[in-house]
Design a protein around this motif. Structure first.
Motif, PDB file in Angstrom:
ATOM      1  N   ILE A 143       2.804  -7.634 -48.535  1.00  0.00           N
ATOM      2  CA  ILE A 143       2.107  -6.465 -49.081  1.00  0.00           C
ATOM      3  C   ILE A 143       3.103  -5.489 -49.709  1.00  0.00           C
ATOM      4  CG2 ILE A 143       1.988  -5.596 -46.687  1.00  0.00           C
ATOM      5  CD1 ILE A 143      -0.458  -4.390 -49.267  1.00  0.00           C
ATOM      6  N   ASP A 144       4.276  -5.378 -49.098  1.00  0.00           N
ATOM      7  CA  ASP A 144       5.256  -4.432 -49.646  1.00  0.00           C
ATOM      8  C   ASP A 144       5.817  -4.915 -50.990  1.00  0.00           C
ATOM      9  OD1 ASP A 144       4.835  -2.710 -47.638  1.00  0.00           O
ATOM     10  OD2 ASP A 144       6.647  -3.189 -46.487  1.00  0.00           O
ATOM     11  N   ARG A 147       3.414  -3.748 -53.368  1.00  0.00           N
ATOM     12  CA  ARG A 147       3.554  -2.304 -53.579  1.00  0.00           C
ATOM     13  C   ARG A 147       4.694  -2.008 -54.542  1.00  0.00           C
ATOM     14  NH1 ARG A 147       2.770  -1.095 -47.400  1.00  0.00           N
ATOM     15  NH2 ARG A 147       0.762  -0.032 -47.412  1.00  0.00           N
ATOM     16  N   LEU A 170      -4.585  -9.677 -49.080  1.00  0.00           N
ATOM     17  CA  LEU A 170      -4.362  -8.520 -48.210  1.00  0.00           C
ATOM     18  C   LEU A 170      -5.349  -8.558 -47.043  1.00  0.00           C
ATOM     19  CD1 LEU A 170      -3.884  -5.627 -50.785  1.00  0.00           C
ATOM     20  CD2 LEU A 170      -2.269  -7.355 -50.000  1.00  0.00           C
ATOM     21  N   GLU A 174      -5.213  -3.259 -45.328  1.00  0.00           N
ATOM     22  CA  GLU A 174      -4.413  -3.174 -46.540  1.00  0.00           C
ATOM     23  C   GLU A 174      -5.318  -3.112 -47.773  1.00  0.00           C
ATOM     24  OE1 GLU A 174      -0.706  -5.874 -44.802  1.00  0.00           O
ATOM     25  OE2 GLU A 174      -2.262  -6.774 -46.026  1.00  0.00           O
ATOM     26  N   GLU A 177      -6.670   0.305 -48.335  1.00  0.00           N
ATOM     27  CA  GLU A 177      -5.618   1.165 -48.874  1.00  0.00           C
ATOM     28  C   GLU A 177      -5.368   0.854 -50.357  1.00  0.00           C
ATOM     29  OE1 GLU A 177      -1.847   0.750 -46.827  1.00  0.00           O
ATOM     30  OE2 GLU A 177      -0.978   1.649 -48.642  1.00  0.00           O
TER      31      GLU A 177
END
Lengths: 243, 288, 313
Positions: A143-144, A147, A170, A174, A177
């Motif tokens: 996920i990062d 991002r 995700l 997540e 978000e």
């Protein structure tokens, strides 16, 4: 409202295969447009055509009324159309901050030196990675990495953001978000085109949807409209001969 | 007329050499820059057998081909397969294989210099004249051309008709899908590489009947073969043959009418023109 | 461009001192030592500028000999008509223009095409010059000047320093950052708004200009210039080997390759003059299989080991 980005009769052929067939759609400012359809229907190809990843066979694409059909990828990016990739692509030899800085230095608005660092830091904060700028991208969770890629795209301050299955893979928290993040982009006045399979996200995010099947547009409208359309249901369920 | 025929005769032999490189680059996906040295080595062997025991180069071919096959197969296994295994991307494999085959090429030149010295070597075999359409040509050129035609023809038949040949073509077109239909891609690539080396060495044995070679001329033939392969289209057998004939004609034309010292310059110029206007090759479709 | 930190100043002054010491070589070493010095300075300029381009882009250029030869001929022909000091800039411009043309033709295409194109370039120019000499009836050119070995050494040392300075400046510039991104992922670079072709062409002009100037500086040393001497293809390969042996990841990397290789080459040429090609071949293989990142990679690895070892104590 006038169209920010519009496609007219856009067609892409790979040898004998017609991947995208006479696509027409407009997207205005402050709008999230969902590009949906079954696998292999030409959604990602459409995104690749808009971003200039490969040349259009015929048809026209324009941005704010200016033709961008035959521009090179870098010139399209400079005019403020930035994208993520279906499989996340980060710069492996660089830190998180440098990855994001790449967007700030070469995107639509170009910064340099401390100014570029400041922009990159701000974008990291926006996507929820404040304070992790020094990490190497190899150390990040899935996920990062997504991002970081989004932060790189946003660092160039693009008017149009193209997201290629950015929400795929995700977990529910997540996802929520992510949806909030994308909605935030629209509220800032950006236009978002997203290729997506996650139905919940499409329902809650998109102002309008374009549905593709076998390279052709089969429906267009609000999520509620298109998801109840008989042709769309047929395309997804696959009882059609070409699905 | 006489330029035309000499050019075609030369082009026929070039086709054989380029076919070897095309098998290696198009099918096995290794840009082998040591290809020219394999040619010179083939020529050396033919020279040896002829001067030593008067064995005709046309017969030597039957020794050269299997030995070169084995040698190239070993080269692939020892040097190139580890690179294929460790490469993370096509680009990295490309850089690694360029450096490695350059290295092998220098090692080969070094070894040939050590064993045979730096002298030019040539011998006269079938040097009596042959008459074609009122002009005379060296019988060795005609014989080499005929042999090249026969070998190219057999190779083409084999690639298009036999099961092994089809497998090789399959991995050149779509290595991933080839794996799915049960083709052992790694073994097939090794086979294609070895076969390519054998074809080139055979070409070397034939070409040595009418051209003078020395230990360090290999690189010139590598360049020519590369120009032909790129002009004809990577992996395209028909294109390779047409391109080779064109290069043979062009070189003969330049050598006769302008200056024999400019043949490589002419080949290079042709290469530049192709790169600028048809980078996908003469018959290739534009790709994305 | 951001301001220099105190560490930058420290490094800069260290470099200046090292250069000053290197500049004293003509007084401390004998004739043989000086000739080795010339070779090292020459290959340092060539290999460092080569690495500036090939390090980040991964394109293997074999055009050094072509640029070098053109530079040699600029001095050879120009010295009869122009003052010497104007020839070096002219050579630099000629090399840069030639590099830009090569870049325009090939840098859009895959790496293999670039290698072949640059490999053929030196041979192409050589054949053209030989041919035009045959037509005009001249053979070689005499370059008779009062320039001595030590002057050549100082000029090459200055050139190498200039290359380092340029490399350092590029590393701190937008162009340098763009090149690092291109080296990591060219598609990302393009979609981020980088004109990748322009960046590569601009950068390729650096080794083009430097190699041509190097050729121009060395021309007086040869006294008699002929095409096969000026366009020796071996030069291109030696430059590649030295740069890769040292490592292209750092600005000083090529230097670490140039020094040992020069001594090795000298030793081999003296005792086994026929085996230099074999040596070159073995070096290529050693680089690919044992030293993919050059000596720089080894040094970095050793540093890392030491640091992590300290961490455990």
């Amino acid at each position: 409202m006038t169209a920010l980005l519009s496609l007219r009769g856009v067609t892409k052929r790979f040898g004998g295969l017609v991947a995208v067939n006479r696509m027409d759609f407009d997207v205005t400012e402050h709008q999230v447009l969902g590009l949906i359809g079954p696998n292999g229907s030409g959604k990602s190809t459409t995104l690749n055509l808009i971003s200039g990843a490969f040349p259009v066979t015929s048809g026209a694409i324009s941005l704010r009324g200016q033709p961008i059909t035959h521009l090179a990828a870098q010139d399209i990016a400079r005019r403020g159309v930035a994208r993520t990739f279906q499989l996340v692509r980060l710069l492996p030899s660089m830190t998180v901050l440098q990855n994001v800085k790449a967007g700030a230095v070469f995107g639509h608005r170009r910064h340099w030196g401390h100014e570029a660092d400041a922009v990159a830091e701000a974008m990291l904060e926006k996507v929820g990675l404040a304070g992790r700028g020094h990490m190497m991208v190899g150390q990040l969770t899935y996920i990062d990495t997504k991002r970081v890629e989004l932060a790189r795209v946003l660092a160039g301050e693009p008017g149009v953001v193209l997201l290629d299955e950015w929400l795929a893979g995700l977990n529910p928290t997540e996802l929520e978000e992510g949806i909030r993040l994308i909605r935030g982009l629209r509220d800032e006045g950006r236009t978002v085109i997203l290729v997506e399979h996650v139905m919940d996200a499409i329902r809650s995010l998109c102002d309008r949807c374009v549905v593709m099947a076998a390279g052709t547009k089969i429906a267009e409208g609000t999520p509620a409209e298109v998801l109840s359309d008989a042709a769309v249901i047929r395309a997804y369920l696959g009882d059609d001969d070409d699905a | 007329m006489d330029i035309l025929i000499t050019g075609l005769l030369l082009g026929g032999t070039y086709a054989l050499i380029a076919m070897g490189l095309n098998l290696q680059y198009g099918m096995a996906r290794i840009m082998n820059l040591a290809n020219g040295e394999m040619l010179v080595a083939g020529g050396f062997v033919a020279f040896w057998f002829w001067t030593g025991s008067q064995i005709s180069p046309l017969l030597t071919v039957f020794v050269v081909a299997p030995v070169a096959f084995l040698l190239n197969w070993l080269i692939y296994l020892i040097f190139l397969r580890p690179l294929v295994k460790r490469a993370k991307s096509r680009g990295q494999l490309e850089v690694d294989s360029i450096l490695t085959t350059f290295g092998l090429s220098f090692v080969a030149v070094g070894l040939m210099l050590a064993f045979f010295g730096g002298d030019y070597f040539s011998y006269s075999y079938l040097s009596e004249p042959v008459h074609i359409l009122g002009d005379t040509y060296g019988a060795n050129r005609v014989a080499a051309f005929l042999a090249a035609v026969v070998i190219c023809g057999l190779l083409w038949l084999w690639l298009n008709r036999s099961r092994a040949g089809m497998t090789i073509r399959a991995i050149s077109v779509a290595p991933e899908s080839a794996r799915l239909v049960g083709i052992d891609v790694r073994r097939t690539a090794a086979l294609a590489f070895a076969l390519g080396g054998a074809v080139t060495a055979t070409g070397g044995a034939l070409i040595s009947t009418f051209l003078t070679l020395d230990a360090s001329t290999g690189v010139i033939f590598t360049l020519k073969a590369l120009v032909i392969v790129i002009m004809g289209g990577v992996g395209d057998v028909r294109g390779t043959i047409v391109a080779a004939l064109l290069l043979g004609l062009l070189e003969t034309f330049v050598a006769r009418l302008v200056d024999p010292g400019l043949t490589l310059a002419a080949a290079y110029l042709l290469f530049v023109v192709i790169l600028l206007f048809r980078p996908q090759g003469l018959f290739g479709r534009p790709t994305t | 461009m951001s301001a220099l930190s105190s560490r930058d100043w420290g490094n800069l002054s260290l470099c200046a001192i090292a250069l000053a010491i290197a500049a004293c070589l003509p007084w401390t070493a004998g004739a043989y030592g000086l000739s080795i010095g010339v070779t090292i300075a020459m290959y340092t300029a060539l290999a460092t500028s080569w690495a500036l381009f090939s390090g980040p882009t991964h394109y293997i250029s074999l055009a050094s000999a072509a640029f070098f030869g053109v530079g040699t001929y600029v001095t050879g022909i120009g010295i009869q008509y122009l003052p010497y000091w104007t020839l070096l800039p002219i050579a630099g411009v000629a090399g840069a223009v030639m590099a830009a043309l090569v870049g325009l033709a090939t840098l859009r295409l895959s790496g293999v095409y670039f290698v072949i194109f640059t490999l053929g370039l030196a041979e192409f120019v050589r054949q053209i010059i030989t041919w035009s000499q045959n037509i005009s009836g001249t053979k070689g050119i005499y370059v008779l000047t009062s320039i001595g070995e030590m002057h050549i050494y100082w000029q090459l040392l200055g050139l190498a320093a200039l290359v380092w300075l340029l490399g350092w400046l590029i590393g701190r510039s937008r162009l340098g950052f763009a090149l690092r991104i291109i080296g990591d992922d060219e598609a990302v670079a393009r979609h981020s708004g980088i004109d990748t072709a322009r960046a590569k062409i601009l950068l390729f002009m650096v080794p083009g200009a430097v190699a041509a100037i190097t050729g121009a500086v060395l021309a007086p040393r040869y006294v008699y210039i002929e095409p096969s001497l000026a366009f020796s293809p071996m030069l291109s390969f030696q430059v590649v080997i030295m740069a890769l042996l040292g490592g292209t990841g750092r600005l000083w990397g090529p230097l670490v390759g140039v020094i040992p290789f020069t001594f090795l080459w000298e030793a081999i040429s003296v005792s086994f003059p026929n085996q230099t090609t074999l040596l070159l071949g073995v070096c290529f293989l050693v680089i690919v299989y044992l030293l993919p990142k050059g000596f720089v990679g080894l040094i970095d690895l050793a540093n890392k080991r030491m640091r992590s070892a300290e961490g455990y104590v």
